[in-house]
Design a protein around this motif. Structure first.
Motif, short mmCIF file in Angstrom:
data_model
loop_
_atom_site.label_atom_id
_atom_site.label_comp_id
_atom_site.label_asym_id
_atom_site.label_seq_id
_atom_site.Cartn_x
_atom_site.Cartn_y
_atom_site.Cartn_z
N TRP A 1 43.99 41.76 35.00
CA TRP A 1 44.21 41.48 36.40
C TRP A 1 44.39 42.77 37.20
O TRP A 1 45.08 43.70 36.75
CB TRP A 1 45.47 40.62 36.56
N TYR A 2 43.77 42.79 38.36
CA TYR A 2 43.95 43.83 39.35
C TYR A 2 44.38 43.17 40.65
O TYR A 2 44.26 41.95 40.79
CB TYR A 2 42.66 44.62 39.58
N ARG A 3 44.87 43.95 41.59
CA ARG A 3 45.25 43.40 42.89
C ARG A 3 44.93 44.39 44.00
O ARG A 3 44.86 45.59 43.77
CB ARG A 3 46.73 43.02 42.92
N LYS B 1 58.24 39.94 44.34
CA LYS B 1 58.74 40.68 45.50
C LYS B 1 57.69 40.64 46.62
O LYS B 1 56.51 40.48 46.33
CB LYS B 1 58.99 42.14 45.11
N PRO B 2 58.12 40.84 47.86
CA PRO B 2 57.13 40.90 48.95
C PRO B 2 56.04 41.95 48.69
O PRO B 2 54.89 41.74 49.10
CB PRO B 2 57.98 41.26 50.17
N ASP B 3 56.38 43.04 48.02
CA ASP B 3 55.38 44.07 47.71
C ASP B 3 54.31 43.59 46.73
O ASP B 3 53.29 44.27 46.56
CB ASP B 3 56.06 45.32 47.12
N ASP B 4 54.52 42.46 46.09
CA ASP B 4 53.51 41.90 45.20
C ASP B 4 52.44 41.12 45.96
O ASP B 4 51.45 40.68 45.36
CB ASP B 4 54.17 40.96 44.18
N THR B 5 52.62 40.96 47.25
CA THR B 5 51.63 40.25 48.07
C THR B 5 50.30 40.98 48.03
O THR B 5 50.22 42.17 48.33
CB THR B 5 52.13 40.13 49.52
N ALA B 6 49.25 40.26 47.64
CA ALA B 6 47.93 40.86 47.50
C ALA B 6 46.93 39.79 47.08
O ALA B 6 47.32 38.66 46.76
CB ALA B 6 47.94 41.97 46.44
N ILE B 7 45.67 40.17 47.07
CA ILE B 7 44.65 39.34 46.43
C ILE B 7 44.57 39.81 44.98
O ILE B 7 44.42 41.01 44.72
CB ILE B 7 43.29 39.48 47.12
N TYR B 8 44.68 38.87 44.07
CA TYR B 8 44.65 39.18 42.65
C TYR B 8 43.28 38.83 42.08
O TYR B 8 42.79 37.72 42.27
CB TYR B 8 45.75 38.41 41.92
N TYR B 9 42.71 39.78 41.35
CA TYR B 9 41.37 39.63 40.80
C TYR B 9 41.40 39.61 39.28
O TYR B 9 42.02 40.47 38.65
CB TYR B 9 40.47 40.78 41.25
N CYS B 10 40.72 38.65 38.71
CA CYS B 10 40.52 38.61 37.27
C CYS B 10 39.43 39.63 36.92
O CYS B 10 38.45 39.78 37.67
CB CYS B 10 40.11 37.22 36.84
N TYR B 11 39.58 40.27 35.79
CA TYR B 11 38.67 41.33 35.36
C TYR B 11 38.32 41.11 33.89
O TYR B 11 39.16 40.71 33.08
CB TYR B 11 39.34 42.69 35.54
N ALA B 12 37.08 41.41 33.56
CA ALA B 12 36.65 41.36 32.16
C ALA B 12 35.63 42.46 31.92
O ALA B 12 34.77 42.73 32.78
CB ALA B 12 36.06 40.00 31.82
N ARG B 13 35.73 43.09 30.78
CA ARG B 13 34.75 44.09 30.38
C ARG B 13 34.06 43.62 29.12
O ARG B 13 34.72 43.30 28.12
CB ARG B 13 35.37 45.45 30.14
N GLN B 14 32.75 43.55 29.21
CA GLN B 14 31.94 43.13 28.07
C GLN B 14 30.96 44.25 27.78
O GLN B 14 30.14 44.57 28.64
CB GLN B 14 31.22 41.82 28.36
#
Length: 117
Positions: free
Chosen positions: A36-38, A88-101
């Motif tokens: 996960w990235y954000r 926390k409010p600082d966690d507010t973001a768009i969260y992206y699933c990530y995969a490396r193949q």
């Protein structure tokens, strides 16, 4: 091509919890790493947590989420999950699933997480 679809985002009060899930489909041969990235408004995309597919799964976390977030995986379903506690409010973001193949990276469309104070 690998398609990733996130679910589980939403609005939560500070101190609350959310669980994000990601489903992978398509031409899956051997996913090496998932995670996960954000990205918060006005900021660059940043790593949240990753987990490898082999063995017991080696994990890596951003310092800002250590002790609060936990990544897990379901190798059979090629699906990583992210349990987020003590948000926390600082966690507010768009969260992206990530995969490396192999040498290719894939991203989901993102899911919004909003933490109110």
């Amino acid at each position: 091509q690998v398609q990733l679809v996130e679910s589980g985002g939403g609005l939560v009060q500070a101190g609350g919890s959310l669980r994000l899930s990601c489903a992978a489909s398509g031409r899956i041969i051997s996913i090496n790493v998932m995670g996960w990235y954000r990205q918060a408004p006005g900021k660059e995309r940043e790593l949240v947590a990753t987990i490898t597919s082999g063995g017991s799964g080696s994990t890596n976390y951003a310092d800002s989420v250590k002790g609060r977030f936990a990544i897990s995986r379901d190798n059979a379903k090629n699906m990583p999950s992210l349990q987020m506690n003590s948000l926390k409010p600082d966690d507010t973001a768009i969260y992206y699933c990530y995969a490396r193949q192999l040498s290719a990276s894939y991203w989901g469309q993102g899911t919004q997480v909003t933490v109110s104070s």
